[in-house]
Design a protein around this motif. Structure first.
Motif, mmCIF file in Angstrom:
data_model
loop_
_atom_site.group_PDB
_atom_site.id
_atom_site.type_symbol
_atom_site.label_atom_id
_atom_site.label_comp_id
_atom_site.label_asym_id
_atom_site.label_seq_id
_atom_site.Cartn_x
_atom_site.Cartn_y
_atom_site.Cartn_z
ATOM 1 N N GLY A 1 0.782 -1.344 -0.101
ATOM 2 C CA GLY A 1 -0.039 -0.003 -0.060
ATOM 3 C C GLY A 1 0.731 1.371 -0.079
ATOM 4 O O GLY A 1 1.982 1.169 0.101
ATOM 5 N N ARG A 2 0.126 2.345 -0.492
ATOM 6 C CA ARG A 2 0.904 3.609 -0.315
ATOM 7 C C ARG A 2 0.937 4.084 1.427
ATOM 8 O O ARG A 2 0.255 3.420 1.994
ATOM 9 C CB ARG A 2 0.218 4.710 -0.968
ATOM 10 C CG ARG A 2 -0.140 4.445 -2.374
ATOM 11 C CD ARG A 2 -1.439 5.398 -2.974
ATOM 12 N NE ARG A 2 -0.798 6.719 -3.164
ATOM 13 C CZ ARG A 2 -1.697 7.560 -2.745
ATOM 14 N NH1 ARG A 2 -2.660 7.320 -1.788
ATOM 15 N NH2 ARG A 2 -1.131 8.930 -2.707
ATOM 16 N N LEU A 3 2.342 4.850 1.208
ATOM 17 C CA LEU A 3 2.384 5.255 2.755
ATOM 18 C C LEU A 3 1.441 6.165 3.340
ATOM 19 O O LEU A 3 0.927 6.184 4.318
ATOM 20 C CB LEU A 3 3.638 6.092 2.766
ATOM 21 C CG LEU A 3 4.318 6.256 4.268
ATOM 22 C CD1 LEU A 3 4.442 5.159 4.925
ATOM 23 C CD2 LEU A 3 5.535 7.295 3.966
ATOM 24 N N GLU A 4 0.670 6.956 2.366
ATOM 25 C CA GLU A 4 -0.445 7.684 2.642
ATOM 26 C C GLU A 4 -1.581 6.936 3.206
ATOM 27 O O GLU A 4 -2.467 7.323 3.927
ATOM 28 C CB GLU A 4 -0.807 8.341 1.176
ATOM 29 C CG GLU A 4 0.007 9.510 0.886
ATOM 30 C CD GLU A 4 1.217 8.852 -0.320
ATOM 31 O OE1 GLU A 4 1.578 9.622 -1.128
ATOM 32 O OE2 GLU A 4 1.224 7.648 -0.237
ATOM 33 N N ASN A 5 -1.445 5.474 2.983
ATOM 34 C CA ASN A 5 -2.899 4.971 3.226
ATOM 35 C C ASN A 5 -2.621 3.973 4.253
ATOM 36 O O ASN A 5 -3.389 2.945 4.564
ATOM 37 C CB ASN A 5 -3.504 4.058 1.997
ATOM 38 C CG ASN A 5 -3.856 5.113 0.794
ATOM 39 O OD1 ASN A 5 -4.306 6.164 1.139
ATOM 40 N ND2 ASN A 5 -3.781 4.594 -0.599
ATOM 41 N N ARG B 1 6.389 -0.622 -0.114
ATOM 42 C CA ARG B 1 5.236 -0.436 -1.512
ATOM 43 C C ARG B 1 5.217 -1.649 -2.183
ATOM 44 O O ARG B 1 4.240 -1.918 -2.811
ATOM 45 C CB ARG B 1 5.651 0.943 -2.122
ATOM 46 C CG ARG B 1 4.541 1.307 -3.276
ATOM 47 C CD ARG B 1 3.346 1.761 -2.781
ATOM 48 N NE ARG B 1 2.298 2.220 -3.902
ATOM 49 C CZ ARG B 1 1.468 1.171 -4.439
ATOM 50 N NH1 ARG B 1 1.579 -0.271 -4.322
ATOM 51 N NH2 ARG B 1 0.828 1.582 -5.455
ATOM 52 N N SER C 1 10.178 -0.334 -4.128
ATOM 53 C CA SER C 1 9.803 1.004 -3.721
ATOM 54 C C SER C 1 9.578 1.098 -2.096
ATOM 55 O O SER C 1 8.713 0.162 -1.653
ATOM 56 C CB SER C 1 8.611 1.834 -4.189
ATOM 57 O OG SER C 1 8.268 2.928 -3.734
ATOM 58 N N PRO D 1 8.879 3.802 0.457
ATOM 59 C CA PRO D 1 9.045 5.305 0.830
ATOM 60 C C PRO D 1 9.408 5.280 2.441
ATOM 61 O O PRO D 1 8.872 4.454 3.152
ATOM 62 C CB PRO D 1 7.655 5.365 0.499
ATOM 63 C CG PRO D 1 6.784 4.210 0.572
ATOM 64 C CD PRO D 1 7.914 3.253 0.116
#
Length: 638
Positions: free
Chosen positions: A25-29, A100, A104, A106
């Motif tokens: 998942g995205r770090l944002e999520n 990610r 990736s 992050p």
């Protein structure tokens, strides 16, 4: 000649790493994070300590909860914390990280005016530096004047004392101010200023380690051979260049025209899951070999293997192997490339990174629920208060000493259970519904056992199973499945697991009954950290039970013997027999200690002070009986 009490001291960054739990998942999520210690020098100090080196770190932490977390975790890892500065004016650094995909990772550094950047020359104690055989610096703490001065002072003192010095280039462009806050993942940005600053220090080192990109910044060119030659022109150090999946290469002299012409160690073809912290794992293994005076192919073998562990697991420091795990891995080899899913290897990893010395465990068990509910005068509020008195008695006997514990539940004893955290007591917490057969769990665990996520990490998951070798196939299958389910959930949540079996409450027993049940649970895939067994009446029963445990799990924490509400004189006899078994670490006794006090206190016939006094006296007396039995057993064995 100075006697070295330390093998190495690292100097530089420390942080709390908040690792995203959701993979892909995205770090944002990210919805949740796991908390570890981090920062390259801190990781290396822990990694080398696990490999058996006497390690310390010079860093700074805030005078707050996260700073205390770092210092306490360092101590648990066996790292000397004399060089950790507690800064009342700065906060501990934080890092948010994610996985990610395979390419990736992050991360965001929260390091504005953080505590480890508050180090100054005054924080470098010459006597402390002189106590170590080696000083290991990392590049970040050459990036700002004050921390650079502190690092250079440590290196100068070390060289004057004849100690070895090493540099992990550890280039993070945004920590040098040449990339933005959102570029934490970036590993290379050209900068003549960074190159110039690094090159001024290269002559101070006996060992310099970096990736190809890190040698590019140190050498001032993106041609790797040219960069290595530029570093060689300024330093006589051994240069170790990390090449990712191609392993690493060491140069102790002139740089050849081809990287493959340097000294190498074997690589390990494993799945790449998480590259964050892999370099620090690599450095830990390399330093182990270097400081043990191994040849470079051997040191690189250690380094490559430690890096392989790191890239296959979640987190940085938690991924690094112990020396026992590393040698096990090198001797056995790779069974599957995703090391974190290699059950045998993960068991060695888990067992050799458990913290705390519980070679003796004297336990006051007051996790009883059904027995209290059946007493005259019982109410939930009164029983809760009584369990707080039990805790007071346990703490009175413990008196700050190691080797004492409690068993306490959350349903009735929640206040006592929570108050016990941080006291130094071993804390076991029951998961089963009292008296259930087949197994039923306490409702707060939930159908998916997700409630374990809310348990304090100090809590040991305790499960009592009423089982017997005469159980029918359905009963055995269902109970083993439930035990395995809870064990797996406990391990996933980082909680130790205690399995208690009481076959005598189900049917007649002989000298092999418990041993047979123990083997059945191992065959089902359960690997308890602890066993809680009833007091056997014969040496043969103990011999068969301990043999079953030892052949399946030589790294077990051990056994505690339960009391079954036996009179004190009867317990003394059972202790004498149990204490002769090295695997038995102590006892877990309850009603013999609290039964009389509970009955009197719940009906108002005993006050708080008398209840605590009586329970403390009985617990203390049992502790003395156990200690005497253990001493006599050791004397007889000698």
């Amino acid at each position: 000649m100075t006697k070295h009490t330390l093998d190495l001291i690292t100097i530089g960054r420390s942080s709390v790493d908040l690792y995203g739990d959701q993979i892909g998942g995205r770090l944002e999520n990210m919805g949740s994070f796991s908390k570890y210690i981090g920062g390259s020098p801190t990781n290396i100090a822990c990694g080398t300590a696990r490999l058996g080196l006497r390690s310390a770190v010079i860093t700074g932490v805030g005078d707050e909860h996260m700073g205390r977390f770092i210092t306490e975790q360092l101590a648990r890892e066996g790292v000397n914390t004399d060089g950790v500065k507690v800064d009342p004016d700065r906060l501990t650094a934080l890092v948010l990280l994610g996985i990610r995909d395979q390419n990736s990772f992050p991360l965001i550094f929260y390091r504005e005016a953080c505590a480890d950047m508050g180090l100054t020359e005054d924080d470098i104690d010459p006597a402390f530096i002189a106590s170590a055989r080696a000083i290991v610096a990392t590049g970040t703490h050459l990036s700002h004047a004050a921390v650079a001065a502190a690092t250079l002072k440590a290196l100068t003192l070390a060289r004057a004392a004849g100690a070895r010095t090493a540099l992990d280039i550890d280039y993070r462009p945004n920590l040098w101010g040449v990339a933005g806050h959102g570029d934490g993942e970036s590993r290379f940005v050209e900068s003549a200023a960074v190159t110039a600053r690094l090159q001024k220090t290269l002559h101070l080192f006996d060992l310099i380690v970096g990736t190809e990109e890190e040698f590019h910044i140190a050498g001032g060119t993106t041609d790797t051979i040219a960069a290595l030659r530029a570093v060689r022109a300024r330093a006589t150090a051994v240069l170790v260049c990390k090449r990712g999946p191609m392993g690493a290469v060491a140069f102790d002299g002139d740089i050849p025209d081809n990287l493959d012409d340097g000294q190498t160690g074997p690589g390990f073809p494993i799945e790449v899951f998480n590259v964050l912290g892999a370099g620090d794992g690599f450095m830990s293994g390399l330093l182990k070999g270097w400081l043990d005076d191994e040849d470079w192919p051997t040191a690189l073998k250690y380094a490559n293997a430690c890096g392989a562990f790191a890239v296959s697991r979640h987190g940085c420091t938690p991924a690094y192997p112990s020396w026992e795990e590393l040698t096990f891995f090198l001797d056995r080899g790779i069974i599957r490339p995703d090391l974190r899913n290699d059950a045998e290897l993960e068991q060695v990893h888990w067992a050799t990174k458990r913290h705390g010395d519980w070679s003796t465990l004297r336990t006051f068990a007051f996790d009883h629920r059904l027995q209290l509910e059946q007493m005259d005068g019982y109410t939930p509020d009164k029983a809760s208060r009584f369990k707080e008195l039990c805790l007071q008695a346990a703490l009175q006997v413990q008196n700050g000493r190691p080797g004492y514990g409690i068993l306490c539940d959350n349903r009735i004893g929640r206040a006592a259970l929570h108050a016990a955290s941080g006291t130094g007591l071993w804390i076991g917490r029951p998961a089963e519904w009292p008296g259930s057969r087949p197994i039923a769990f306490e409702p707060d665990l939930g159908c998916d056992l997700g409630g374990l996520q809310e348990w304090a990490r100090e809590n040991v998951v305790k499960l009592l199973v009423f089982c017997h070798t005469d159980d029918d196939a359905v009963m055995r299958k269902n109970q083993e499945a439930d035990v395995l389910r809870l064990f797996t959930a406990a391990r996933r949540n980082g909680l130790e697991f205690l399995l208690e079996i009481i076959p005598s409450k189900v049917g007649p027993v002989d000298d092999t009954t418990s041993a047979t049940l123990i083997q059945q649970f191992y065959d089902a895939g359960v690997r308890p950290d602890w066993w809680k067994l009833e007091p056997f009446r014969t040496e043969a029963a103990w011999a068969s039970a301990t043999a079953a445990i030892a052949r399946n799990d030589p790294r077990t924490r051990g056994i505690v013997v339960l009391g079954l509400d036996a009179p004190e004189a009867e317990l003394a006899k059972s202790f004498a027999l149990a204490a002769a078994q090295p695997l038995v670490k102590g006892f877990a006794v309850g009603r013999t200690i609290f039964g009389d006090a509970a009955r009197a206190w719940l009906t108002g016939d005993m006050d708080d002070a008398d209840a605590v006094r009586q329970m403390a006296e009985r617990f203390n007396r049992l502790c003395s009986i156990w200690d005497t039995a253990r001493t006599r057993a050791k004397e007889q064995a000698a």
